[in-house]
Design an enzyme around this catalytic site. Structure first.
Site, PDB file in Angstrom:
ATOM      1  N   LYS A   1     -13.136   2.421  14.735  1.00  0.00           N
ATOM      2  CA  LYS A   1     -13.416   2.168  13.309  1.00  0.00           C
ATOM      3  C   LYS A   1     -13.166   0.693  12.988  1.00  0.00           C
ATOM      4  CE  LYS A   1     -12.111   3.464   8.609  1.00  0.00           C
ATOM      5  NZ  LYS A   1     -11.191   4.185   7.713  1.00  0.00           N
TER       6      LYS A   1
ATOM      7  N   THR B   1       0.837  -1.205   0.000  1.00  0.00           N
ATOM      8  CA  THR B   1       0.000   0.000   0.000  1.00  0.00           C
ATOM      9  C   THR B   1       0.865   1.246   0.000  1.00  0.00           C
ATOM     10  OG1 THR B   1      -1.802   1.161   1.134  1.00  0.00           O
ATOM     11  CG2 THR B   1      -0.173   0.137   2.555  1.00  0.00           C
TER      12      THR B   1
ATOM     13  N   HIS C   1     -15.519  -1.897   6.910  1.00  0.00           N
ATOM     14  CA  HIS C   1     -15.438  -2.795   5.756  1.00  0.00           C
ATOM     15  C   HIS C   1     -14.104  -3.552   5.770  1.00  0.00           C
ATOM     16  CE1 HIS C   1     -13.737   1.103   5.085  1.00  0.00           C
ATOM     17  NE2 HIS C   1     -13.241   0.825   3.897  1.00  0.00           N
ATOM     18  N   ARG C   2     -13.034  -2.814   6.072  1.00  0.00           N
ATOM     19  CA  ARG C   2     -11.674  -3.381   6.099  1.00  0.00           C
ATOM     20  C   ARG C   2     -11.559  -4.435   7.208  1.00  0.00           C
ATOM     21  NH1 ARG C   2      -9.665   1.155   5.755  1.00  0.00           N
ATOM     22  NH2 ARG C   2      -9.550   0.888   3.518  1.00  0.00           N
TER      23      ARG C   2
ATOM     24  N   LYS D   1      -4.312   3.546   5.842  1.00  0.00           N
ATOM     25  CA  LYS D   1      -4.711   2.143   5.690  1.00  0.00           C
ATOM     26  C   LYS D   1      -3.731   1.236   6.450  1.00  0.00           C
ATOM     27  CE  LYS D   1      -6.204   0.786   1.454  1.00  0.00           C
ATOM     28  NZ  LYS D   1      -6.142   0.221   0.092  1.00  0.00           N
TER      29      LYS D   1
ATOM     30  N   ASP E   1      -8.119  -3.376  -2.140  1.00  0.00           N
ATOM     31  CA  ASP E   1      -8.727  -2.284  -2.879  1.00  0.00           C
ATOM     32  C   ASP E   1     -10.061  -2.003  -2.199  1.00  0.00           C
ATOM     33  OD1 ASP E   1      -8.325  -0.433  -5.061  1.00  0.00           O
ATOM     34  OD2 ASP E   1     -10.183  -1.261  -5.848  1.00  0.00           O
ATOM     35  N   ALA E   2     -10.285  -0.718  -1.929  1.00  0.00           N
ATOM     36  CA  ALA E   2     -11.512  -0.341  -1.223  1.00  0.00           C
ATOM     37  C   ALA E   2     -12.157   0.830  -1.956  1.00  0.00           C
ATOM     38  CB  ALA E   2     -11.180   0.051   0.215  1.00  0.00           C
TER      39      ALA E   2
ATOM     40  N   GLY F   1      -9.018   9.697   3.701  1.00  0.00           N
ATOM     41  CA  GLY F   1      -9.967   9.646   2.592  1.00  0.00           C
ATOM     42  C   GLY F   1     -11.335  10.217   2.934  1.00  0.00           C
TER      43      GLY F   1
HETATM   44  P1  ITT Z   1      -3.413   1.852  -1.789  1.00  0.00           P
HETATM   45  O1  ITT Z   1      -2.025   2.347  -1.955  1.00  0.00           O
HETATM   46  O2  ITT Z   1      -3.545   0.766  -0.757  1.00  0.00           O
HETATM   47  O3  ITT Z   1      -4.084   1.457  -3.095  1.00  0.00           O
HETATM   48  P2  ITT Z   1      -5.423   3.920  -1.813  1.00  0.00           P
HETATM   49  O4  ITT Z   1      -5.583   5.141  -0.991  1.00  0.00           O
HETATM   50  O5  ITT Z   1      -5.270   4.095  -3.289  1.00  0.00           O
HETATM   51  O6  ITT Z   1      -4.212   3.100  -1.195  1.00  0.00           O
HETATM   52  P3  ITT Z   1      -7.759   2.257  -2.267  1.00  0.00           P
HETATM   53  O7  ITT Z   1      -7.495   2.245  -3.735  1.00  0.00           O
HETATM   54  O8  ITT Z   1      -8.039   0.952  -1.602  1.00  0.00           O
HETATM   55  O9  ITT Z   1      -6.584   2.941  -1.464  1.00  0.00           O
HETATM   56  O10 ITT Z   1      -8.991   3.173  -1.895  1.00  0.00           O
HETATM   57  C1  ITT Z   1      -9.436   4.176  -2.757  1.00  0.00           C
HETATM   58  C2  ITT Z   1      -9.857   5.361  -1.984  1.00  0.00           C
HETATM   59  O11 ITT Z   1     -11.091   5.096  -1.313  1.00  0.00           O
HETATM   60  C3  ITT Z   1      -8.900   5.837  -0.913  1.00  0.00           C
HETATM   61  O12 ITT Z   1      -7.879   6.645  -1.436  1.00  0.00           O
HETATM   62  C4  ITT Z   1      -9.842   6.622   0.001  1.00  0.00           C
HETATM   63  O13 ITT Z   1     -10.038   7.919  -0.497  1.00  0.00           O
HETATM   64  C5  ITT Z   1     -11.144   5.831  -0.124  1.00  0.00           C
HETATM   65  N1  ITT Z   1     -11.235   4.880   0.990  1.00  0.00           N
HETATM   66  C6  ITT Z   1     -11.035   3.545   0.985  1.00  0.00           C
HETATM   67  N2  ITT Z   1     -11.185   3.023   2.207  1.00  0.00           N
HETATM   68  C7  ITT Z   1     -11.470   4.059   3.008  1.00  0.00           C
HETATM   69  C8  ITT Z   1     -11.703   4.197   4.374  1.00  0.00           C
HETATM   70  O14 ITT Z   1     -11.634   3.171   5.225  1.00  0.00           O
HETATM   71  N3  ITT Z   1     -11.969   5.416   4.850  1.00  0.00           N
HETATM   72  C9  ITT Z   1     -12.017   6.479   4.041  1.00  0.00           C
HETATM   73  N4  ITT Z   1     -11.789   6.452   2.735  1.00  0.00           N
HETATM   74  C10 ITT Z   1     -11.515   5.245   2.224  1.00  0.00           C
END
Ligand code: ITT
Length: 196
Positions: A174, A17, A179-180, A22, A75-76, A152
């Site tokens: 949290k 990541t 979800h995580r 995260k 991926d979230a 985020g």
């Molecule tokens: P990686 O390097 O792990 O990919 P990322 O920030 O790009 O980090 P993701 O692609 O999994 O992570 O998630 C996409 C976005 O969704 C992330 O940048 C946040 O803005 C939002 N997001 C995901 N999970 C979240 C959470 O638990 N709380 C708030 N925003 C979240």
């Protein structure tokens, strides 16, 4: 190996990541299972896909092929019902371009504010053992940005049954409902019976 041995032995899983928020959540989740989460210092490759599972799996596999150690990638995304699931798999780009204020502007005047966070964790133990675990939490989009913790979209997401946003909660709080955490807990259940 017996179930209890897997739980007792401190093991390390690498997390691919670039998101330190995260990483903090995963570390805290791991600690409660005596599992060390180490940051894989590798570039995370993200394909374009409408499937969180596919994006996570591609990233985890390419990471594993470089590191050759048990590794996970997640991926979230945030899926907003009245926007037909937007930004979903494009959450990272949308957060960078529009941010929380941008989402609130798009939703200005909308009464239906239901949204869900989804997580897909892809775990690669070896080249033949690749598993995906998912988790979801639903709630609503707040009317304004609230709270300073998390990352985020946390400051605009209020989980169902709560009045505070994720950004008004501690990592521990949290992690009880996110979800995580749900995806992570299913992974831990699976790992109890599948040692690495
Ligand atoms: P990686 O390097 O792990 O990919 P990322 O920030 O790009 O980090 P993701 O692609 O999994 O992570 O998630 C996409 C976005 O969704 C992330 O940048 C946040 O803005 C939002 N997001 C995901 N999970 C979240 C959470 O638990 N709380 C708030 N925003 C979240």
């Amino acid at each position: 190996m017996l179930k209890r041995d897997v739980l007792r032995k401190p093991k390390t899983l690498y997390l691919l990541t670039n998101n330190d928020g995260k990483l903090r959540e995963f570390r805290e989740l791991g600690a409660s299972h005596s599992l060390k989460i180490a940051k894989a210092g590798l570039e995370k490759l993200e394909i374009q896909s409408s499937s969180l599972e596919e994006i996570a799996t591609y990233a985890a596999l390419t990471g594993y092929l470089s590191l050759r150690k048990p590794l996970l990638a997640e991926d979230a995304g945030l899926f907003i019902q009245s926007l037909n699931g937007f930004p979903g798999p494009y959450s990272s780009y949308v957060f960078k371009t529009l941010g929380n204020e941008g989402i609130l502007r798009i939703m200005d005047g909308m009464n239906l504010r239901r949204a869900c966070f989804r997580s897909a964790i892809s775990l690669v133990l070896d080249i033949q053992t690749i598993k995906v675990f998912t988790g979801e939490i639903c709630g609503s989009i707040s009317n304004k940005v609230r709270g300073k913790s998390g990352f985020g979209f946390d400051p605009i997401f209020i989980p169902e049954g709560y009045t505070r946003t994720f950004a008004e909660m501690s990592v521990k709080e949290k992690n009880k409902i996110s979800h995580r955490a749900k995806a992570f807990n299913s992974m831990m259940e699976w790992l109890e019976n599948n040692s690495f």
